[in-house]
Motif scaffolding. Sequence first.
Motif, PDB file in Angstrom:
ATOM      1  N   SER A  10      -1.846 -11.813   0.115  1.00 12.30           N
ATOM      2  CA  SER A  10      -1.687 -10.363   0.072  1.00 12.30           C
ATOM      3  C   SER A  10      -0.413  -9.940   0.802  1.00 12.30           C
ATOM      4  O   SER A  10       0.352  -9.102   0.309  1.00 12.30           O
ATOM      5  CB  SER A  10      -2.903  -9.691   0.712  1.00 12.30           C
ATOM      6  N   TRP A  11      -0.183 -10.535   1.979  1.00  9.46           N
ATOM      7  CA  TRP A  11       1.027 -10.224   2.738  1.00  9.46           C
ATOM      8  C   TRP A  11       2.266 -10.622   1.941  1.00  9.46           C
ATOM      9  O   TRP A  11       3.238  -9.878   1.858  1.00  9.46           O
ATOM     10  CB  TRP A  11       1.023 -10.952   4.082  1.00  9.46           C
ATOM     11  N   TYR A  12       2.234 -11.807   1.347  1.00 16.29           N
ATOM     12  CA  TYR A  12       3.356 -12.314   0.565  1.00 16.29           C
ATOM     13  C   TYR A  12       3.677 -11.354  -0.575  1.00 16.29           C
ATOM     14  O   TYR A  12       4.833 -10.993  -0.796  1.00 16.29           O
ATOM     15  CB  TYR A  12       2.996 -13.703   0.029  1.00 16.29           C
ATOM     16  N   GLN A  13       2.655 -10.903  -1.292  1.00  9.27           N
ATOM     17  CA  GLN A  13       2.881  -9.988  -2.417  1.00  9.27           C
ATOM     18  C   GLN A  13       3.405  -8.644  -1.929  1.00  9.27           C
ATOM     19  O   GLN A  13       4.313  -8.068  -2.532  1.00  9.27           O
ATOM     20  CB  GLN A  13       1.595  -9.798  -3.231  1.00  9.27           C
ATOM     21  N   ASP A  14       2.864  -8.132  -0.827  1.00  9.31           N
ATOM     22  CA  ASP A  14       3.349  -6.864  -0.279  1.00  9.31           C
ATOM     23  C   ASP A  14       4.809  -6.975   0.152  1.00  9.31           C
ATOM     24  O   ASP A  14       5.610  -6.067  -0.081  1.00  9.31           O
ATOM     25  CB  ASP A  14       2.494  -6.425   0.911  1.00  9.31           C
ATOM     26  N   ALA A  15       5.159  -8.090   0.801  1.00 11.47           N
ATOM     27  CA  ALA A  15       6.545  -8.299   1.241  1.00 11.47           C
ATOM     28  C   ALA A  15       7.476  -8.385   0.034  1.00 11.47           C
ATOM     29  O   ALA A  15       8.557  -7.800   0.038  1.00 11.47           O
ATOM     30  CB  ALA A  15       6.642  -9.564   2.087  1.00 11.47           C
ATOM     31  N   ARG A  16       7.049  -9.092  -0.992  1.00 14.80           N
ATOM     32  CA  ARG A  16       7.862  -9.228  -2.203  1.00 14.80           C
ATOM     33  C   ARG A  16       8.070  -7.863  -2.870  1.00 14.80           C
ATOM     34  O   ARG A  16       9.182  -7.526  -3.288  1.00 14.80           O
ATOM     35  CB  ARG A  16       7.193 -10.212  -3.160  1.00 14.80           C
ATOM     36  N   THR A  17       7.020  -7.067  -2.964  1.00 17.34           N
ATOM     37  CA  THR A  17       7.106  -5.748  -3.575  1.00 17.34           C
ATOM     38  C   THR A  17       8.031  -4.839  -2.771  1.00 17.34           C
ATOM     39  O   THR A  17       8.885  -4.137  -3.334  1.00 17.34           O
ATOM     40  CB  THR A  17       5.704  -5.119  -3.691  1.00 17.34           C
ATOM     41  N   ASP A  18       7.874  -4.835  -1.448  1.00 24.22           N
ATOM     42  CA  ASP A  18       8.713  -4.004  -0.586  1.00 24.22           C
ATOM     43  C   ASP A  18      10.183  -4.410  -0.697  1.00 24.22           C
ATOM     44  O   ASP A  18      11.062  -3.561  -0.833  1.00 24.22           O
ATOM     45  CB  ASP A  18       8.245  -4.110   0.867  1.00 24.22           C
ATOM     46  N   LEU A  19      10.440  -5.708  -0.668  1.00 22.10           N
ATOM     47  CA  LEU A  19      11.813  -6.196  -0.768  1.00 22.10           C
ATOM     48  C   LEU A  19      12.425  -5.833  -2.122  1.00 22.10           C
ATOM     49  O   LEU A  19      13.562  -5.374  -2.197  1.00 22.10           O
ATOM     50  CB  LEU A  19      11.849  -7.707  -0.539  1.00 22.10           C
ATOM     51  N   ALA A  20      11.663  -6.019  -3.193  1.00 22.08           N
ATOM     52  CA  ALA A  20      12.167  -5.679  -4.525  1.00 22.08           C
ATOM     53  C   ALA A  20      12.486  -4.188  -4.621  1.00 22.08           C
ATOM     54  O   ALA A  20      13.489  -3.800  -5.230  1.00 22.08           O
ATOM     55  CB  ALA A  20      11.146  -6.081  -5.589  1.00 22.08           C
TER      56      ALA A  20
END
Length: 99
Positions: A10-20
Motif C-alpha cells: 500500500s505504501w509503495y503504491q501510494d508513493a508511486r502515485t504521489d511521485l507520478a
Amino acid sequence: MLELDPVAASWYQDARTDLADRVGRWLEKYPGVTCSIVLRHGDCASLLLQGLAPDDLVVVGGRRHQPVMGRLLHSVPDTVLRSAPCPVMVVHAHRHAIA
C-alpha cells in the motif's frame, strides 16, 4: 515487482502515485524535458548510478552534514557526486528559521 506485505504494498503504491503526480505537474510545465520514474529496492547510491549515461542528469536530495560526516555516514549524495558519469544536482530542503 517485489513481493511485499499488504502494508508495504500500500505504501509503495501510494508513493508511486504521489511521485507520478508530482512529476506529471513538472512535465506539464516543461514539456520538452524527458523524465523516467523507477522505484527500486536496494542500496540507494548503487541503484541511482545504474545505467547512467554522460548526457543524463541526476537530482538527489541531501541534508546539510559536514563533508567528513557525509563520508562517514556513506551519504547517498556524496557517493553519487563522486561516482556518476554525468552531472549531479544535490537539492537541500529549505529550513525555515524558528523565531
